[in-house]
Design a protein around this motif. Structure first.
Motif, PDB file in Angstrom:
ATOM      1  N   LYS A   9       0.920  -1.475  -0.009  1.00 52.13           N
ATOM      2  CA  LYS A   9      -0.085  -0.033  -0.208  1.00 52.13           C
ATOM      3  C   LYS A   9       0.826   1.290  -0.154  1.00 52.13           C
ATOM      4  O   LYS A   9       0.192   2.313  -0.055  1.00 52.13           O
ATOM      5  CB  LYS A   9      -0.928  -0.104   1.158  1.00 52.13           C
ATOM      6  CG  LYS A   9      -1.944  -1.007   1.275  1.00 52.13           C
ATOM      7  CD  LYS A   9      -3.048  -0.851   2.214  1.00 52.13           C
ATOM      8  CE  LYS A   9      -3.955  -1.949   2.534  1.00 52.13           C
ATOM      9  NZ  LYS A   9      -4.917  -1.798   3.599  1.00 52.13           N
ATOM     10  N   LEU A  10       2.240   0.928   0.096  1.00 52.89           N
ATOM     11  CA  LEU A  10       3.102   2.277   0.124  1.00 52.89           C
ATOM     12  C   LEU A  10       4.074   2.245  -1.175  1.00 52.89           C
ATOM     13  O   LEU A  10       4.631   1.210  -1.451  1.00 52.89           O
ATOM     14  CB  LEU A  10       3.933   1.781   1.269  1.00 52.89           C
ATOM     15  CG  LEU A  10       4.742   3.275   1.892  1.00 52.89           C
ATOM     16  CD1 LEU A  10       3.853   4.543   2.133  1.00 52.89           C
ATOM     17  CD2 LEU A  10       5.523   3.083   3.101  1.00 52.89           C
ATOM     18  N   GLY A  11       3.970   3.338  -1.805  1.00 56.74           N
ATOM     19  CA  GLY A  11       5.193   3.454  -3.031  1.00 56.74           C
ATOM     20  C   GLY A  11       5.330   4.814  -3.240  1.00 56.74           C
ATOM     21  O   GLY A  11       4.785   5.853  -2.887  1.00 56.74           O
ATOM     22  N   ALA A  12       6.499   4.916  -4.287  1.00 57.49           N
ATOM     23  CA  ALA A  12       6.868   5.989  -4.778  1.00 57.49           C
ATOM     24  C   ALA A  12       5.707   6.777  -5.590  1.00 57.49           C
ATOM     25  O   ALA A  12       4.920   5.864  -6.162  1.00 57.49           O
ATOM     26  CB  ALA A  12       8.112   6.058  -5.487  1.00 57.49           C
ATOM     27  N   ASN A 132       7.950   5.635   3.627  1.00 58.24           N
ATOM     28  CA  ASN A 132       7.846   5.754   4.955  1.00 58.24           C
ATOM     29  C   ASN A 132       8.412   6.825   5.703  1.00 58.24           C
ATOM     30  O   ASN A 132       9.153   7.657   4.963  1.00 58.24           O
ATOM     31  CB  ASN A 132       8.262   4.274   5.795  1.00 58.24           C
ATOM     32  CG  ASN A 132       9.833   4.292   5.726  1.00 58.24           C
ATOM     33  OD1 ASN A 132      10.642   4.985   6.257  1.00 58.24           O
ATOM     34  ND2 ASN A 132      10.090   3.201   4.917  1.00 58.24           N
ATOM     35  N   GLN A 133       8.220   7.127   6.805  1.00 59.10           N
ATOM     36  CA  GLN A 133       8.453   8.217   7.609  1.00 59.10           C
ATOM     37  C   GLN A 133       9.997   8.369   8.024  1.00 59.10           C
ATOM     38  O   GLN A 133      10.439   9.228   8.808  1.00 59.10           O
ATOM     39  CB  GLN A 133       7.643   8.625   8.750  1.00 59.10           C
ATOM     40  CG  GLN A 133       6.232   8.674   8.680  1.00 59.10           C
ATOM     41  CD  GLN A 133       5.787   9.898   7.814  1.00 59.10           C
ATOM     42  OE1 GLN A 133       6.121  11.192   8.387  1.00 59.10           O
ATOM     43  NE2 GLN A 133       5.140   9.791   6.510  1.00 59.10           N
ATOM     44  N   ASN A 479      -1.311  11.213   4.328  1.00 54.75           N
ATOM     45  CA  ASN A 479       0.068  10.777   3.329  1.00 54.75           C
ATOM     46  C   ASN A 479      -0.603  10.260   2.265  1.00 54.75           C
ATOM     47  O   ASN A 479      -0.998   9.265   2.041  1.00 54.75           O
ATOM     48  CB  ASN A 479       0.779   9.626   4.292  1.00 54.75           C
ATOM     49  CG  ASN A 479       1.487  10.110   5.579  1.00 54.75           C
ATOM     50  OD1 ASN A 479       2.299  10.924   5.517  1.00 54.75           O
ATOM     51  ND2 ASN A 479       1.015   9.737   6.706  1.00 54.75           N
ATOM     52  N   TRP A 480      -0.066  10.939   1.066  1.00 53.02           N
ATOM     53  CA  TRP A 480      -0.623  10.529  -0.114  1.00 53.02           C
ATOM     54  C   TRP A 480       0.122   9.385  -0.743  1.00 53.02           C
ATOM     55  O   TRP A 480      -0.395   8.842  -1.788  1.00 53.02           O
ATOM     56  CB  TRP A 480      -0.514  11.822  -1.015  1.00 53.02           C
ATOM     57  CG  TRP A 480      -1.791  12.671  -0.896  1.00 53.02           C
ATOM     58  CD1 TRP A 480      -2.152  13.270   0.535  1.00 53.02           C
ATOM     59  CD2 TRP A 480      -2.571  13.336  -1.543  1.00 53.02           C
ATOM     60  NE1 TRP A 480      -3.050  14.123   0.544  1.00 53.02           N
ATOM     61  CE2 TRP A 480      -3.571  14.137  -0.851  1.00 53.02           C
ATOM     62  CE3 TRP A 480      -2.932  13.184  -2.915  1.00 53.02           C
ATOM     63  CZ2 TRP A 480      -4.616  14.847  -1.482  1.00 53.02           C
ATOM     64  CZ3 TRP A 480      -3.816  14.044  -3.606  1.00 53.02           C
ATOM     65  CH2 TRP A 480      -4.655  14.966  -2.982  1.00 53.02           C
ATOM     66  N   GLN A 481       1.132   8.936  -0.052  1.00 55.28           N
ATOM     67  CA  GLN A 481       2.101   7.877  -1.055  1.00 55.28           C
ATOM     68  C   GLN A 481       1.575   6.745  -0.429  1.00 55.28           C
ATOM     69  O   GLN A 481       1.776   5.548  -0.901  1.00 55.28           O
ATOM     70  CB  GLN A 481       3.529   8.027  -0.459  1.00 55.28           C
ATOM     71  CG  GLN A 481       3.970   7.880   1.110  1.00 55.28           C
ATOM     72  CD  GLN A 481       3.849   9.076   1.800  1.00 55.28           C
ATOM     73  OE1 GLN A 481       2.994  10.110   1.655  1.00 55.28           O
ATOM     74  NE2 GLN A 481       4.594   9.339   2.903  1.00 55.28           N
ATOM     75  N   ARG A 482       0.456   6.642   0.461  1.00 62.59           N
ATOM     76  CA  ARG A 482       0.123   5.311   0.909  1.00 62.59           C
ATOM     77  C   ARG A 482      -1.292   5.067   0.639  1.00 62.59           C
ATOM     78  O   ARG A 482      -2.377   6.221   0.561  1.00 62.59           O
ATOM     79  CB  ARG A 482       0.010   5.250   2.661  1.00 62.59           C
ATOM     80  CG  ARG A 482      -0.800   4.038   3.124  1.00 62.59           C
ATOM     81  CD  ARG A 482      -0.425   3.783   4.389  1.00 62.59           C
ATOM     82  NE  ARG A 482       0.824   3.086   4.727  1.00 62.59           N
ATOM     83  CZ  ARG A 482       0.885   1.660   4.705  1.00 62.59           C
ATOM     84  NH1 ARG A 482      -0.111   0.984   4.433  1.00 62.59           N
ATOM     85  NH2 ARG A 482       2.286   1.457   4.787  1.00 62.59           N
ATOM     86  N   TRP A 483      -1.821   4.175  -0.020  1.00 60.57           N
ATOM     87  CA  TRP A 483      -3.162   3.819  -0.529  1.00 60.57           C
ATOM     88  C   TRP A 483      -4.050   3.070   0.457  1.00 60.57           C
ATOM     89  O   TRP A 483      -3.885   1.786   0.768  1.00 60.57           O
ATOM     90  CB  TRP A 483      -3.316   3.214  -1.808  1.00 60.57           C
ATOM     91  CG  TRP A 483      -4.588   2.957  -2.384  1.00 60.57           C
ATOM     92  CD1 TRP A 483      -5.206   1.659  -2.760  1.00 60.57           C
ATOM     93  CD2 TRP A 483      -5.238   3.942  -2.729  1.00 60.57           C
ATOM     94  NE1 TRP A 483      -6.493   2.123  -3.214  1.00 60.57           N
ATOM     95  CE2 TRP A 483      -6.702   3.209  -3.169  1.00 60.57           C
ATOM     96  CE3 TRP A 483      -5.571   5.482  -2.714  1.00 60.57           C
ATOM     97  CZ2 TRP A 483      -7.954   3.997  -3.708  1.00 60.57           C
ATOM     98  CZ3 TRP A 483      -6.651   6.149  -3.166  1.00 60.57           C
ATOM     99  CH2 TRP A 483      -7.865   5.479  -3.700  1.00 60.57           C
TER     100      TRP A 483
END
Length: 616
Positions: A9-12, A132-133, A479-483
């Motif tokens: 669910k996380l990506g560039a 990630n942070q 956080n828009w990088q996580r769907w």
């Protein structure tokens, strides 16, 4: 720690047509994703059954029958009758190939006549990060991505630029200098950790009381001086050190503030003409802050709001303008200066272009300690690390309609300043909601508030935005990088809009409603969703055999809990993204499942508010 490589669910950020990527609302107005080139035999079969029923009920072969079906059942314009031509089945099937049959009702045009605080705003948190942070890259592509997806509030964390070094690239990387290929993780060659190396570099060691007094005296004298602050320049290069953008005290990679300003200039108004808010987290010394002001004025010339629309008003006195007044404008959100005697720091181009002077970094030690939290260990007899550096007057003045203040309470004097904004973490905001829900609701009808994910969401997970929208919070940063569920709700809120959505009537500054419970009508809901079939479902990255793929449809309702409207503690403090009501269809083994007209039902759902309830 969950890494981007393992977290599906996380990506560039996507760079190939990011406006097709859902989350910010623009995907719903992009015509291409609403069109399909062909229908599978299975879908044709279901449509034929539906067509036979409609022909008898509405007489689709007549112009009057087509118009009645479109307006009564499809709830769309009778103009779509042209797509159905003579009402034959072939034209009926073509209608479902087009975007006209989209299940999403088109969003209504935004009424731009209300003051800014009367809207919900599609907003991003830590916009610069691509994952990630703790260890992800910072990239200007992240700004391009969210702006093309409809985001109207971006965040920039700005830190001091490093002195340009003549030493090896390894040492540059360890210190986080511009031009280094990468930052080293953990410790440098010297064996010292990041915090210790920063202390050594900027002299933030345990000082005697005499040294502290002398430092305070020197800083005060510098601020009281009539001499403009000089930009911080390097003695080892003709290039000056400029502010950087990164997540402080982590292994996240950095980029230049200049590059971010350029990206915002290029994409701020590509998909929306409504104002863009730039939320600044300032960790830089005064010299670097002046460079920030210079760069923003340079790159955002003609777009940047640097004075109240009524020049006779100050930022503290100015009333919020209407949304229409600020089309194609960039609004800076920054901490208001609170100097007793402000330094004269207006940008002076002749000074900025003068030959480089020896490096003078007067208050970097303050910025180094600025991210320390109250939980950090402090030696006995020592005070806690200094707060963030003070914001200079020239930078503070750019926060014309978004002056940020530290939250001391809803009854604090600054709470009545029309242009103030409070930023609270999800946990802090939930505490305010529990202790003073009516006060919070009344405040948010007239003034801005921003909610952001708590710091422990290291994998860039999101809060549940609808809980905060229902409390009247305008800027819910995600956080828009996580769907995930949070971004899905963001898509639902802003689908088909230019990124600003007018609040329900009871939530506006014109309403006399006193609390969240009375602000909007609540209904009971009986909902049934019938599923026919699906075609061409893409396989997940880890799957290569359609026979191993087992799709199903899960449906969740995100509805206001009775605790929310009755001033009671909200279960889980609003952290859960899961809907209050959940059901799913049967599971199938194919990329073309036949759901066989299975109906998912929700009956007797209480507390439904149409504008603030979401089906996911």
């Amino acid at each position: 720690m969950t890494t981007a490589a393992k977290d599906e669910k996380l990506g560039a950020p996507k760079l190939d047509k990011p406006q097709l990527q859902a989350g910010g609302g623009t995907a719903s107005v992009t015509s291409r994703h609403q069109i399909t080139d062909a229908l599978s035999p299975l879908l044709v079969q279901h449509l034929r059954q539906e067509y036979d029923v409609l022909v008898k009920k509405y007489q689709l072969g007549t112009k009057e029958g087509l118009s009645r079906w479109l307006t009564e059942e499809q709830q769309c314009s009778a103009q779509d009758a042209e797509l159905l031509a003579d009402g034959s089945f072939s034209h009926f099937a073509n209608y479902f190939l087009s975007g006209a049959a989209n299940v999403m009702k088109p969003a209504q045009p935004v009424d731009e006549s209300y003051p800014l605080s009367n809207y919900f705003i599609s907003s991003s948190h830590n916009t610069y990060l691509t994952g990630n942070q703790l260890s992800s890259e910072s990239s200007v592509d992240a700004y391009k991505n969210v702006l093309l997806r409809g985001c109207r509030c971006v965040e920039i964390d700005v830190w001091d630029g490093e002195e340009l070094s003549d030493s090896s690239s390894d040492e540059e990387a360890a210190l986080g200098n511009p031009g280094a290929s990468a930052r080293k993780e953990g410790k440098s060659k010297s064996g010292l950790g990041i915090r210790k190396r920063l202390e050594l570099k900027f002299g933030r060691r345990r000082a005697s009381s005499e040294e502290k007094a002398k430092e305070k005296e020197t800083t005060s004298a510098a601020q009281d001086s009539d001499k403009p602050i000089q930009p911080w320049r390097s003695t080892s290069s003709t290039m000056r050190a400029e502010p950087r953008v990164l997540h402080g005290y982590t292994l996240t990679k950095e980029m230049s503030f200049r590059a971010v300003c350029a990206a915002i200039r290029d994409y701020a108004f590509t998909v929306s003409s409504l104002p863009l808010i730039v939320s600044l987290e300032v960790h830089t010394c005064p010299e670097q802050q002046e460079i920030m002001v210079e760069l923003m004025n340079e790159y955002w010339k003609g777009m940047l709001v640097d004075l109240p629309l009524d020049p006779s008003q100050t930022s503290e006195q100015a009333s919020l303008p209407t949304l229409k007044d600020l089309e194609n404008k960039i609004l800076v959100k920054v901490k208001r200066a609170s100097h007793a005697k402000p330094a004269k720091v207006e940008a002076n181009l002749s000074t900025l272009q003068a030959p480089a002077e020896p490096l003078k970094h007067t208050t970097s030690a303050v910025s180094v300690a600025s991210s320390a939290t109250s939980s950090d260990e402090v030696p006995e007899g020592e005070k806690k690390p200094a707060p963030k550096p003070k914001v200079i007057e020239a930078l503070s003045k750019l926060g014309v309609y978004f002056g940020s203040y530290h939250f001391k309470g809803l009854d604090a004097p600054e709470s009545s300043i029309p242009t103030h904004v409070y930023s609270l973490s999800e946990k802090a905001l939930m505490e305010v909601h529990e202790t003073n829900p009516s006060g919070l609701f009344r405040h948010n009808k007239h003034f801005f508030m921003r909610a952001y994910p708590k710091g422990l969401r290291l994998n860039s997970s999101n809060l549940n935005p609808s809980v905060f929208w229902r409390a009247g919070v305008q800027i819910v940063a995600l956080n828009w990088q996580r769907w995930d569920g949070g971004m899905m709700q963001n898509e639902a809120m802003f689908a088909g809009t230019p990124g600003w959505v007018l609040k329900p009537e009871g939530y506006r500054s014109t309403s006399q409603e006193a609390n969240q419970k009375a602000a909007i009508p609540h209904h009971n809901l009986d909902l049934g969703i019938e599923f026919l079939a699906a075609q061409d479902i893409p396989l997940p990255p880890e799957e290569d055999d359609p026979k191993d793929f087992k799709p199903f449809i899960k449906v969740e309702l995100h509805v206001e809990k009775h605790e929310e409207r009755n001033a009671e503690p909200i279960p889980g403090n609003g952290k859960s993204q899961k809907g209050e009501y959940k059901k799913k269809t049967r599971t199938y083994r194919t990329t073309h499942p036949d759901f066989g007209r299975e109906i998912v039902k929700f009956e007797g759902v209480q507390g439904v508010t149409e504008e603030l309830t979401f089906v996911r």
